[in-house]
Design a protein around this motif. Structure first.
Motif, mmCIF file in Angstrom:
data_model
loop_
_atom_site.group_PDB
_atom_site.id
_atom_site.type_symbol
_atom_site.label_atom_id
_atom_site.label_comp_id
_atom_site.label_asym_id
_atom_site.label_seq_id
_atom_site.Cartn_x
_atom_site.Cartn_y
_atom_site.Cartn_z
ATOM 1 N N GLY A 143 108.239 20.391 -62.390
ATOM 2 C CA GLY A 143 108.412 19.983 -61.004
ATOM 3 C C GLY A 143 109.779 19.430 -60.673
ATOM 4 N N ALA A 144 110.654 19.318 -61.663
ATOM 5 C CA ALA A 144 112.005 18.795 -61.411
ATOM 6 C C ALA A 144 112.945 19.943 -61.052
ATOM 7 C CB ALA A 144 112.525 18.046 -62.631
ATOM 8 N N PRO A 145 114.003 19.671 -60.308
ATOM 9 C CA PRO A 145 114.876 20.748 -59.843
ATOM 10 C C PRO A 145 115.872 21.235 -60.896
ATOM 11 C CG PRO A 145 115.677 18.649 -59.035
ATOM 12 C CD PRO A 145 114.380 18.365 -59.731
ATOM 13 N N GLN A 146 116.281 22.486 -60.734
ATOM 14 C CA GLN A 146 117.433 23.009 -61.455
ATOM 15 C C GLN A 146 118.693 22.511 -60.753
ATOM 16 O OE1 GLN A 146 118.350 27.304 -61.164
ATOM 17 N NE2 GLN A 146 118.035 27.417 -63.381
ATOM 18 N N GLN A 147 119.821 22.563 -61.441
ATOM 19 C CA GLN A 147 121.088 22.159 -60.838
ATOM 20 C C GLN A 147 121.880 23.387 -60.390
ATOM 21 O OE1 GLN A 147 121.480 19.000 -60.238
ATOM 22 N NE2 GLN A 147 119.639 18.490 -61.413
ATOM 23 N N LEU A 148 122.671 23.238 -59.344
ATOM 24 C CA LEU A 148 123.381 24.373 -58.764
ATOM 25 C C LEU A 148 124.276 25.060 -59.791
ATOM 26 C CD1 LEU A 148 123.988 25.901 -56.056
ATOM 27 C CD2 LEU A 148 125.987 24.423 -55.853
ATOM 28 N N TRP A 149 125.008 24.301 -60.605
ATOM 29 C CA TRP A 149 125.948 24.902 -61.547
ATOM 30 C C TRP A 149 125.249 25.667 -62.671
ATOM 31 C CZ3 TRP A 149 125.477 19.611 -60.745
ATOM 32 C CH2 TRP A 149 124.803 18.898 -61.741
ATOM 33 N N GLN A 150 123.928 25.468 -62.799
ATOM 34 C CA GLN A 150 123.165 26.237 -63.777
ATOM 35 C C GLN A 150 122.810 27.623 -63.245
ATOM 36 O OE1 GLN A 150 120.036 23.348 -64.307
ATOM 37 N NE2 GLN A 150 120.985 22.482 -66.133
ATOM 38 N N GLN A 151 123.086 27.856 -61.960
ATOM 39 C CA GLN A 151 122.745 29.135 -61.344
ATOM 40 C C GLN A 151 123.912 30.117 -61.293
ATOM 41 O OE1 GLN A 151 121.020 28.228 -57.495
ATOM 42 N NE2 GLN A 151 119.123 27.482 -58.408
ATOM 43 N N GLY A 152 125.099 29.661 -61.566
ATOM 44 C CA GLY A 152 126.249 30.565 -61.526
ATOM 45 C C GLY A 152 127.543 29.821 -61.277
ATOM 46 N N GLU A 153 128.607 30.610 -61.123
ATOM 47 C CA GLU A 153 129.932 30.031 -60.875
ATOM 48 C C GLU A 153 129.943 29.312 -59.530
ATOM 49 O OE1 GLU A 153 133.562 29.174 -62.426
ATOM 50 O OE2 GLU A 153 132.091 30.514 -63.348
ATOM 51 N N VAL A 154 130.468 28.093 -59.505
ATOM 52 C CA VAL A 154 130.453 27.263 -58.301
ATOM 53 C C VAL A 154 131.765 27.410 -57.539
ATOM 54 C CG1 VAL A 154 130.322 24.896 -57.414
ATOM 55 C CG2 VAL A 154 128.888 25.593 -59.350
ATOM 56 N N THR A 155 131.641 27.614 -56.218
ATOM 57 C CA THR A 155 132.798 27.573 -55.318
ATOM 58 C C THR A 155 132.684 26.318 -54.468
ATOM 59 O OG1 THR A 155 132.928 29.980 -55.218
ATOM 60 C CG2 THR A 155 134.036 28.752 -53.469
ATOM 61 N N ALA A 156 133.751 25.553 -54.392
ATOM 62 C CA ALA A 156 133.740 24.300 -53.634
ATOM 63 C C ALA A 156 134.694 24.396 -52.450
ATOM 64 C CB ALA A 156 134.145 23.132 -54.530
ATOM 65 N N VAL A 157 134.217 23.970 -51.286
ATOM 66 C CA VAL A 157 135.036 23.899 -50.079
ATOM 67 C C VAL A 157 134.940 22.472 -49.547
ATOM 68 C CG1 VAL A 157 135.307 24.668 -47.705
ATOM 69 C CG2 VAL A 157 134.778 26.333 -49.495
ATOM 70 N N LEU A 163 131.422 18.140 -48.226
ATOM 71 C CA LEU A 163 131.730 18.943 -49.401
ATOM 72 C C LEU A 163 130.647 19.997 -49.493
ATOM 73 C CD1 LEU A 163 133.352 19.476 -52.035
ATOM 74 C CD2 LEU A 163 131.722 17.943 -53.186
ATOM 75 N N VAL A 164 131.050 21.264 -49.507
ATOM 76 C CA VAL A 164 130.104 22.363 -49.576
ATOM 77 C C VAL A 164 130.283 23.058 -50.916
ATOM 78 C CG1 VAL A 164 129.294 24.493 -48.511
ATOM 79 C CG2 VAL A 164 130.170 22.636 -47.073
ATOM 80 N N LEU A 165 129.212 23.139 -51.697
ATOM 81 C CA LEU A 165 129.217 23.783 -53.009
ATOM 82 C C LEU A 165 128.298 24.992 -52.943
ATOM 83 C CD1 LEU A 165 128.783 20.566 -55.194
ATOM 84 C CD2 LEU A 165 130.928 21.731 -54.616
ATOM 85 N N GLY A 166 128.810 26.143 -53.318
ATOM 86 C CA GLY A 166 128.022 27.363 -53.221
ATOM 87 C C GLY A 166 128.058 28.186 -54.489
ATOM 88 N N VAL A 167 127.016 28.976 -54.687
ATOM 89 C CA VAL A 167 126.951 29.962 -55.766
ATOM 90 C C VAL A 167 126.609 31.305 -55.122
ATOM 91 C CG1 VAL A 167 125.614 30.759 -57.758
ATOM 92 C CG2 VAL A 167 126.319 28.370 -57.608
ATOM 93 N N GLY A 168 127.390 32.310 -55.457
ATOM 94 C CA GLY A 168 127.137 33.634 -54.884
ATOM 95 C C GLY A 168 127.498 33.736 -53.423
ATOM 96 N N GLN A 169 128.353 32.846 -52.939
ATOM 97 C CA GLN A 169 128.764 32.827 -51.538
ATOM 98 C C GLN A 169 130.284 32.925 -51.449
ATOM 99 O OE1 GLN A 169 126.467 32.857 -49.237
ATOM 100 N NE2 GLN A 169 124.717 32.354 -50.548
ATOM 101 N N GLY A 170 130.773 33.652 -50.447
ATOM 102 C CA GLY A 170 132.204 33.779 -50.258
ATOM 103 C C GLY A 170 132.811 32.528 -49.657
ATOM 104 N N PRO A 171 134.090 32.277 -49.908
ATOM 105 C CA PRO A 171 134.756 31.088 -49.351
ATOM 106 C C PRO A 171 134.705 31.018 -47.838
ATOM 107 C CG PRO A 171 136.098 32.102 -51.068
ATOM 108 C CD PRO A 171 134.965 33.053 -50.796
ATOM 109 N N ARG A 172 134.753 32.170 -47.172
ATOM 110 C CA ARG A 172 134.741 32.154 -45.703
ATOM 111 C C ARG A 172 133.427 31.585 -45.173
ATOM 112 N NH1 ARG A 172 135.814 37.333 -41.630
ATOM 113 N NH2 ARG A 172 135.390 36.192 -39.685
#
Length: 406
Positions: A143-157, A163-172
């Motif tokens: 029931g505990a969550p996974q962490q975003l960085w465990q899902q793939g390469e992190v892009t930070a804007v 602060l927006v952190l994404g995985v599988g998302q373009g910078p735009r």
């Protein structure tokens, strides 16, 4: 006879005791795991090395089999401005000779954004090699969550207030979300004058399924939900940090107004977190978030509450404000929409009739009550000088006044 029988009994007892001792000596000793303090020291060193960007030290606590994945994670975490990384060991159990399992509360804090850590529960597998213990596995507890960085390469804007952190998302796309978040923060500050951090962290996973893993919940429950906010209600300034988690599929179907509305709504939850407690009904917390998001947009009541307006025109106006179950994800979408709209209209009624300052005071008063029972009644009396019955009647009248016209 008694004496002889006694001697025989004592002799048999001595023989039985000796046999038991021999058998006990042949039994395999019980496996012993490491002491909790030993595991805590191991994890403290692991965390310190990460914050110091010491890759060798970070890997030193891990079994060599984990090194490739750990190096990948170490690299991904470099994109996140970490201000803290901690483990609090809550239990250790032996799992066989030279093996053990530890339970820990993991927390991380983002520098400049979090006053407290974002937390989750972890299970760590341990093994002994050459007289010392190593981590051989690290996974989320049930029931505990996974962490975003465990899902793939992190892009930070980085935005001005976000602060927006994404995985599988373009910078735009991440920049567009950061811009909307930057607009949401001051809008919420105007609507909610109480002190709060004035900045948010937004996570954007690659898919709905990935969103479910970040929440530790079935993804299907969030299929039509554009975003949710995690956090601990009423935890004070040191409560676990909030995260706004975007559903990229539902969010992507919205127009510019809808996307801005969603982020302003979720930012309101972040701002009000310390004043939101188990005493706060969902119609009030969700209604206030909708009220803040609609505030100043010029949207009419019929535009803000289309499902509720339809129900009123069809003679199906609700008799009471919705209970918490009406807001459950995964149920009847139209019914849930009416619940949100009912909460919004109740908050709009307070703001219009009593004043916006009374609305925020009412919210704080409800949350400050020690329990759910009596919280609304006391706040209605103390802040609005009314009763639940009178307030409900006024709210029901406003349904017809604001929504009953075609």
């Amino acid at each position: 006879m008694t004496g002889q029988g006694g001697r025989v009994a004592r002799g048999a007892g001595a023989w039985l005791l000796a046999a038991l001792l021999v058998l006990a000596g042949c039994t395999a000793p019980k496996a012993q795991g490491p002491a909790r303090a030993e595991v805590q020291r191991l994890l403290d060193g692991h965390a310190e090395a990460l914050l110091d960007r010491d890759e060798a030290g970070f890997l030193a606590a891990l079994d060599p089999s984990l090194a490739p994945a750990a190096r990948t994670e170490f690299g991904r975490l470099a994109k996140i401005p970490l201000g803290g990384w901690t483990y609090r060991v809550t239990g250790v159990e032996a799992a066989g000779p030279g093996r053990a399992t530890a339970r820990a509360e993991f927390g991380y804090r983002i520098k400049g954004y979090d006053s407290g850590p974002a937390t989750s529960r972890r299970i760590l597998d341990l093994a002994e090699r050459g007289g010392r213990w190593y981590v051989t596995g690290d996974r989320a507890a049930d029931g505990a969550p996974q962490q975003l960085w465990q899902q793939g390469e992190v892009t930070a804007v980085t935005g001005r207030r976000s602060l927006v952190l994404g995985v599988g998302q373009g910078p735009r796309r991440l920049r567009e979300i950061a811009d909307a978040a930057d607009r949401a923060v001051p809008a919420v500050g105007d609507a909610w004058p109480s002190p709060w951090a004035g900045r948010i962290v937004v996570l954007v996973p690659a898919s709905l399924d990935a969103m479910g893993m970040l929440l530790g919940a079935p993804a299907a429950s969030y299929r039509g939900i554009a975003a949710v906010t995690t956090g601990e209600a009423g935890g004070g300034p040191k409560a676990p940090a909030d995260r706004v988690i975007v559903n990229p599929e539902a969010y992507g179907t919205l127009g510019s107004f809808g996307r801005q509305f969603v982020l302003t709504h979720e930012t309101t939850h972040v701002a009000t977190r310390t004043q939101t407690t188990s005493s706060t009904p969902l119609w009030l917390s969700e209604g206030l978030a909708d009220w803040a998001a609609y505030r100043g947009t010029g949207r009419t009541p019929a535009q803000a509450a289309p499902e509720l307006a339809r129900a009123v025109r069809e003679g199906r106006a609700p008799a009471t404000l919705p209970d918490d179950q009406a807001f459950a994800f995964g149920g009847d979408g139209d019914a849930m929409a009416r619940a949100y709209e009912s909460g919004w209209l109740a908050c709009a009624l307070i703001a219009d009739h009593w004043g916006e300052d009374r609305l925020t005071a009412f919210y704080r008063a409800v949350g400050a009550h020690p329990q759910r029972d009596g919280a609304l009644e006391k706040a209605l009396h103390d802040v609005l000088d009314t009763t639940p019955e009178a307030f409900t009647a006024r709210w029901r009248a406003s349904l017809t006044e604001r929504l009953g016209r075609d």
